[in-house]
Design a protein around this motif. Sequence first.
Motif, PDB file in Angstrom:
ATOM      1  N   ALA A 193       2.262   0.456   2.045  1.00  0.00           N
ATOM      2  CA  ALA A 193       1.804   1.009   0.764  1.00  0.00           C
ATOM      3  C   ALA A 193       2.764   0.668  -0.376  1.00  0.00           C
ATOM      4  CB  ALA A 193       1.637   2.528   0.879  1.00  0.00           C
ATOM      5  N   ILE A 194       4.050   0.735  -0.092  1.00  0.00           N
ATOM      6  CA  ILE A 194       5.046   0.425  -1.121  1.00  0.00           C
ATOM      7  C   ILE A 194       5.041  -1.077  -1.424  1.00  0.00           C
ATOM      8  CG2 ILE A 194       7.534   0.327  -1.580  1.00  0.00           C
ATOM      9  CD1 ILE A 194       7.673   3.018   0.071  1.00  0.00           C
ATOM     10  N   HIS A 195       5.038  -1.906  -0.390  1.00  0.00           N
ATOM     11  CA  HIS A 195       5.055  -3.357  -0.583  1.00  0.00           C
ATOM     12  C   HIS A 195       3.856  -3.827  -1.396  1.00  0.00           C
ATOM     13  CE1 HIS A 195       4.222  -7.574   0.420  1.00  0.00           C
ATOM     14  NE2 HIS A 195       5.535  -7.695   0.390  1.00  0.00           N
ATOM     15  N   ASP A 196       2.676  -3.275  -1.091  1.00  0.00           N
ATOM     16  CA  ASP A 196       1.461  -3.696  -1.788  1.00  0.00           C
ATOM     17  C   ASP A 196       1.188  -2.897  -3.058  1.00  0.00           C
ATOM     18  OD1 ASP A 196      -0.196  -5.920  -0.406  1.00  0.00           O
ATOM     19  OD2 ASP A 196       0.741  -4.783   1.203  1.00  0.00           O
ATOM     20  N   ARG A 197       2.133  -2.044  -3.422  1.00  0.00           N
ATOM     21  CA  ARG A 197       2.046  -1.252  -4.656  1.00  0.00           C
ATOM     22  C   ARG A 197       0.696  -0.520  -4.759  1.00  0.00           C
ATOM     23  NH1 ARG A 197       4.499  -6.253  -6.918  1.00  0.00           N
ATOM     24  NH2 ARG A 197       6.705  -5.801  -7.116  1.00  0.00           N
ATOM     25  N   LEU A 198       0.312   0.108  -3.642  1.00  0.00           N
ATOM     26  CA  LEU A 198      -0.948   0.858  -3.650  1.00  0.00           C
ATOM     27  C   LEU A 198      -0.860   2.022  -4.614  1.00  0.00           C
ATOM     28  CD1 LEU A 198      -1.861   0.953   0.148  1.00  0.00           C
ATOM     29  CD2 LEU A 198      -2.666  -0.628  -1.615  1.00  0.00           C
ATOM     30  N   GLN A 199      -1.968   2.280  -5.285  1.00  0.00           N
ATOM     31  CA  GLN A 199      -2.052   3.370  -6.252  1.00  0.00           C
ATOM     32  C   GLN A 199      -3.302   4.189  -5.987  1.00  0.00           C
ATOM     33  OE1 GLN A 199      -1.703   1.929 -10.267  1.00  0.00           O
ATOM     34  NE2 GLN A 199      -0.015   0.584  -9.757  1.00  0.00           N
ATOM     35  N   VAL A 200      -3.293   5.410  -6.522  1.00  0.00           N
ATOM     36  CA  VAL A 200      -4.481   6.259  -6.452  1.00  0.00           C
ATOM     37  C   VAL A 200      -5.649   5.483  -7.052  1.00  0.00           C
ATOM     38  CG1 VAL A 200      -5.519   8.414  -7.280  1.00  0.00           C
ATOM     39  CG2 VAL A 200      -3.124   8.380  -6.537  1.00  0.00           C
ATOM     40  N   GLU A 201      -6.802   5.553  -6.434  1.00  0.00           N
ATOM     41  CA  GLU A 201      -8.049   4.886  -6.794  1.00  0.00           C
ATOM     42  C   GLU A 201      -8.139   3.438  -6.315  1.00  0.00           C
ATOM     43  OE1 GLU A 201      -9.682   5.421 -10.684  1.00  0.00           O
ATOM     44  OE2 GLU A 201      -9.295   7.564 -10.671  1.00  0.00           O
ATOM     45  N   ASP A 202      -7.061   2.886  -5.735  1.00  0.00           N
ATOM     46  CA  ASP A 202      -7.216   1.619  -5.038  1.00  0.00           C
ATOM     47  C   ASP A 202      -7.986   1.910  -3.755  1.00  0.00           C
ATOM     48  OD1 ASP A 202      -5.700   0.282  -6.921  1.00  0.00           O
ATOM     49  OD2 ASP A 202      -3.899   0.139  -5.676  1.00  0.00           O
ATOM     50  N   ALA A 203      -8.482   0.888  -3.118  1.00  0.00           N
ATOM     51  CA  ALA A 203      -9.166   1.050  -1.837  1.00  0.00           C
ATOM     52  C   ALA A 203      -8.639   0.004  -0.870  1.00  0.00           C
ATOM     53  CB  ALA A 203     -10.672   0.893  -2.008  1.00  0.00           C
ATOM     54  N   CYS A 204      -8.638   0.364   0.398  1.00  0.00           N
ATOM     55  CA  CYS A 204      -8.272  -0.585   1.453  1.00  0.00           C
ATOM     56  C   CYS A 204      -9.454  -0.685   2.401  1.00  0.00           C
ATOM     57  CB  CYS A 204      -7.043  -0.112   2.217  1.00  0.00           C
ATOM     58  SG  CYS A 204      -5.519  -0.229   1.271  1.00  0.00           S
TER      59      CYS A 204
END
Length: 120
Positions: A59-70
Amino acid sequence: MCKTHVQKPYVLVIPAHFQRPLPARRTPVVLRCRGSSWIMSYCGHTTLKNLDAGWADFAIHDRLQVEDACVFELLSRDAEDVSKGEVVLEVQVLRGGGLPEPEDLATKGDTTDEPIVILD
């Protein structure tokens, strides 16, 4: 993604419909995304089935944020591979809002007969 997925405590609980092909024990998992890999464990032996601390690294490496989706795709060839502990998940990260609600996707994506179709 919601706040707990992308910030401390970095908890990603696996939805019940995606747990079915996975073993009911701690199992090594490889997440693959954009040419990189992260090794972690699927905690199938707990009440809330989740990915362990390796999820935070992803999550940190891919800079995931609220409202992103995987979007997760189980690449292990069959149930026998999964039962032997060979769990590989390909992950696509989709940025921002405007995506279908999770309940709209709950019955799709389990098989190639019911794929989740993403249009740009």
